[in-house]
Design a protein around this motif. Structure first.
Motif, short mmCIF file in Angstrom:
data_model
loop_
_atom_site.label_atom_id
_atom_site.label_comp_id
_atom_site.label_asym_id
_atom_site.label_seq_id
_atom_site.Cartn_x
_atom_site.Cartn_y
_atom_site.Cartn_z
N SER A 146 0.84 -1.20 0.00
CA SER A 146 0.00 0.00 0.00
C SER A 146 0.87 1.25 0.00
O SER A 146 1.90 1.30 0.68
N PHE A 147 0.46 2.25 -0.75
CA PHE A 147 1.18 3.52 -0.80
C PHE A 147 0.40 4.62 -0.05
O PHE A 147 0.63 5.80 -0.27
N SER A 148 -0.51 4.19 0.81
CA SER A 148 -1.37 5.16 1.50
C SER A 148 -0.82 5.62 2.84
O SER A 148 -1.30 6.60 3.40
N ASP A 149 0.19 4.92 3.37
CA ASP A 149 0.71 5.27 4.69
C ASP A 149 1.43 6.62 4.65
O ASP A 149 2.29 6.85 3.80
N LYS A 150 1.09 7.47 5.61
CA LYS A 150 1.73 8.79 5.67
C LYS A 150 3.05 8.72 6.43
O LYS A 150 3.22 7.89 7.32
N ILE A 151 3.97 9.58 6.04
CA ILE A 151 5.26 9.70 6.70
C ILE A 151 5.33 11.08 7.34
O ILE A 151 5.26 12.10 6.64
N PRO A 156 3.33 9.92 0.84
CA PRO A 156 4.69 9.67 0.32
C PRO A 156 4.85 10.07 -1.15
O PRO A 156 4.74 9.24 -2.05
N PHE A 157 5.09 11.35 -1.39
CA PHE A 157 5.41 11.76 -2.76
C PHE A 157 6.55 12.78 -2.73
O PHE A 157 6.75 13.49 -1.75
N THR A 182 -7.92 10.15 -2.91
CA THR A 182 -8.83 9.32 -3.71
C THR A 182 -8.38 7.86 -3.68
O THR A 182 -9.20 6.94 -3.62
N TYR A 183 -7.07 7.64 -3.74
CA TYR A 183 -6.50 6.29 -3.64
C TYR A 183 -6.93 5.63 -2.33
O TYR A 183 -7.38 4.48 -2.32
N VAL A 184 -6.81 6.37 -1.23
CA VAL A 184 -7.19 5.84 0.09
C VAL A 184 -8.70 5.60 0.14
O VAL A 184 -9.17 4.56 0.63
#
Length: 538
Positions: A146-151, A156-157, A182-184
């Motif tokens: 998943s690329f939804s986790d926040k840092i 993460p971009f 939107t992904y999340v």
């Protein structure tokens, strides 16, 4: 062959034993040696009458100038990585002298390193993976992670510095955040939709089913991720590969890639410095490369603008077969027969041309019939048939297919001007409005940013938007690509491209298409299901 020409004393055997798999056979493997030593050792090996083990003893282990003990870290508890790094630097002239005196450019292929690049954009990874020969990259998957986790509270971009300093700062950040939102938002509804449409069979374990649902869900929504999305990539490469890659990165037009190039040089220079000398900014070879690269880009871009600037893109199919060899079948048959004859290639080709079409078809079909599965690779004679394809597919498809190396390919810059792909599950699950709104917002941002920063504007383009690229590939490599990329567990997008490539070849070379017998033309919903169940059974 089992007995070597050189004999070693008991003491020498004891010294050598940590570094070679044996001291009494002619075939052995090097072990526990740093890359800088292995590369220099093989370089010296190519110009010496001595065996490799004797060279290792006489010219490295017993020579103080080589700093062997310090670099090898034999007493590692007493040698920090910093001390080893200092030892390599201290002995750099010694190894440079060996590489210069006893080797050529190819010696750089005898030592390598594993490079980890973290938190770089998925746009940057494609430039890194453009370097095909001598390197093996492996990138974090959009299917399994998943690329939804926040840092630190942020998605993460990559925060592109030029855009952050510009009037487009807010537009850039808001567009990327909206795409991630939107992904999340779509993640769980899409999984629920997949479960509803494809309920679990009682013969499939719950774990295998859920992993397959998760993979399918990520495949469907990955198109929302912008090119600025950060990822991780590991690259194993030889010294020559890294020298070329770093030089290319350091002259790239994007700041991110220039920074990656410099950081990669600094870290690899701690491990394989003698292989990277020409990538040093001060080195004359790098300066020459930089000048040539600039001149070439300037010249070609000027010609492209003057000759093509007024042309408008025409409508095109997903896959277009632009070019192929009408003599391909004759060339392939002749190449297959050549190793079993004593006459010239020209004579064989003339003879093959006189064979009837029906006999040629039968010959090729029978030869192809010997393949029982896709890992039965056909003869190299098939490499004489070439095809050129022009493809218009979404960026996600391109990212998957770009990894194939035995071909020549070129891509155009990312944009939002060729439309985007919408998985049918997005519409069927009732998420169409959110998806299309996010795509429209990204397209608007791209056009506004493009006016001032055409290269940096690529960072806001979502993966679902189409990109144009071309591939020139031989038949043998194409068989591998189409068969492996059409398997049930593949992404639906690149499966369509692989299937269409096969159909295009079959239209012009029906006989040669017989070799592509394991291209899967079926459609699947949970394509990963059988693979996940096999994993579960283990």
């Amino acid at each position: 062959m089992s007995t070597p020409n050189e004999l070693f004393t008991a003491e020498e055997q004891d010294i050598l034993s940590p570094y070679v798999t044996n001291t009494n056979r002619s075939v052995f493997v090097l072990t526990n040696l740093p890359e800088v030593i292995k590369g220099a050792l093989f370089s010296r090996y190519s110009r010496s009458k001595l065996g490799l083990r004797t060279l290792l003893l006489k010219e490295f282990i017993h020579k103080k100038e080589s700093q062997f003990d310090q670099i090898q870290g034999r007493n590692y508890h007493q040698n920090s990585s910093k001390n080893i790094e200092l030892a390599i630097e201290s002995a750099k002239n010694f190894y440079d002298r060996i590489l210069d005196g006893y080797g050529d450019d190819s010696i750089g292929e005898l030592g390598g390193a594993h490079l980890a690049l973290e938190n770089i954009s998925i746009l940057a990874t494609k430039t890194i993976e453009d370097s095909r020969i001598g390197g093996s990259p492996l990138e974090k998957s959009t299917r399994y992670v998943s690329f939804s986790d926040k840092i630190n509270g942020e998605y993460p971009f990559y925060k592109e510095p030029t855009l952050l300093k510009s009037a487009h700062r807010k537009l850039f950040l808001d567009t990327c955040v909206n795409l991630f939102d939107t992904y999340v938002f779509c993640t769980e509804p899409i999984r629920d939709h997949v479960r509803k449409c494809l309920p679990r069979d009682s013969n499939i374990s719950q774990n295998a089913y859920e992993r397959s649902v998760r993979a399918r869900g990520f495949d469907i929504i990955r198109g929302l991720l912008p090119a600025a999305t950060v990822t991780n990539i590991g690259v194993f490469g030889n010294g020559r590969f890294f020298e070329t890659l770093i030089s290319k990165l350091k002259v790239d037009s994007l700041q991110e890639l220039r920074e990656i190039g410099q950081l990669s040089f600094e870290e690899l220079n701690k491990v394989i410095p003698s292989f990277l000398r020409r990538a040093d900014t001060k080195h004359r070879h790098y300066q020459d490369f930089k000048s040539f690269n600039f001149s070439q880009k300037e010249f070609v871009s000027h010609i492209a603008f003057s000759q093509l600037g007024k042309l408008k893109p025409e409508q095109s199919d997903l896959v277009n077969l632009v070019d192929y060899d009408s003599e391909a079948e004759n060339k392939v048959i002749a190449a297959l027969l050549y190793p079993y004859s004593s006459v010239s290639l020209q004579q064989i080709r003339e003879n093959v041309r006189n064979i009837s079409d029906s006999e040629k078809f039968k010959l090729i079909k029978n030869a192809a019939g010997l393949r029982e599965h896709r890992r039965h690779k056909p003869d190299r004679g098939l490499e004489l048939a070439y095809y050129t394809f022009d493809i218009l597919g979404d960026y996600g498809m391109y990212r998957d297919l770009q990894r194939h190396r035995i071909l020549s390919q070129a891509r155009q810059p990312l944009s939002t001007r060729f439309g985007y792909d919408t998985p049918y599950e997005i519409e069927d699950s009732g998420l169409g409005n959110q998806y299309h709104d996010a795509m429209a917002s990204a397209a608007n941002a791209f056009e506004l940013i493009f006016k001032d920063f055409p290269l940096e504007a690529q960072y806001v383009v979502p993966m679902s938007y189409n990109i144009r690229w071309n591939i020139n590939i031989n038949l043998r490599a194409l068989i591998w690509l189409t068969e492996i990329r059409s398997t049930p567990q593949g992404h639906a997008g690149y499966r369509r491209i692989a299937q269409e490539m096969f159909r295009k070849v079959k239209e012009v070379h029906p006989a040669l298409a017989e070799y592509m017998k394991f291209v899967d033309l079926s459609e699947y919903s949970l394509g990963r299901l059988n693979a996940e169940q096999r994993q579960e059974n283990k």
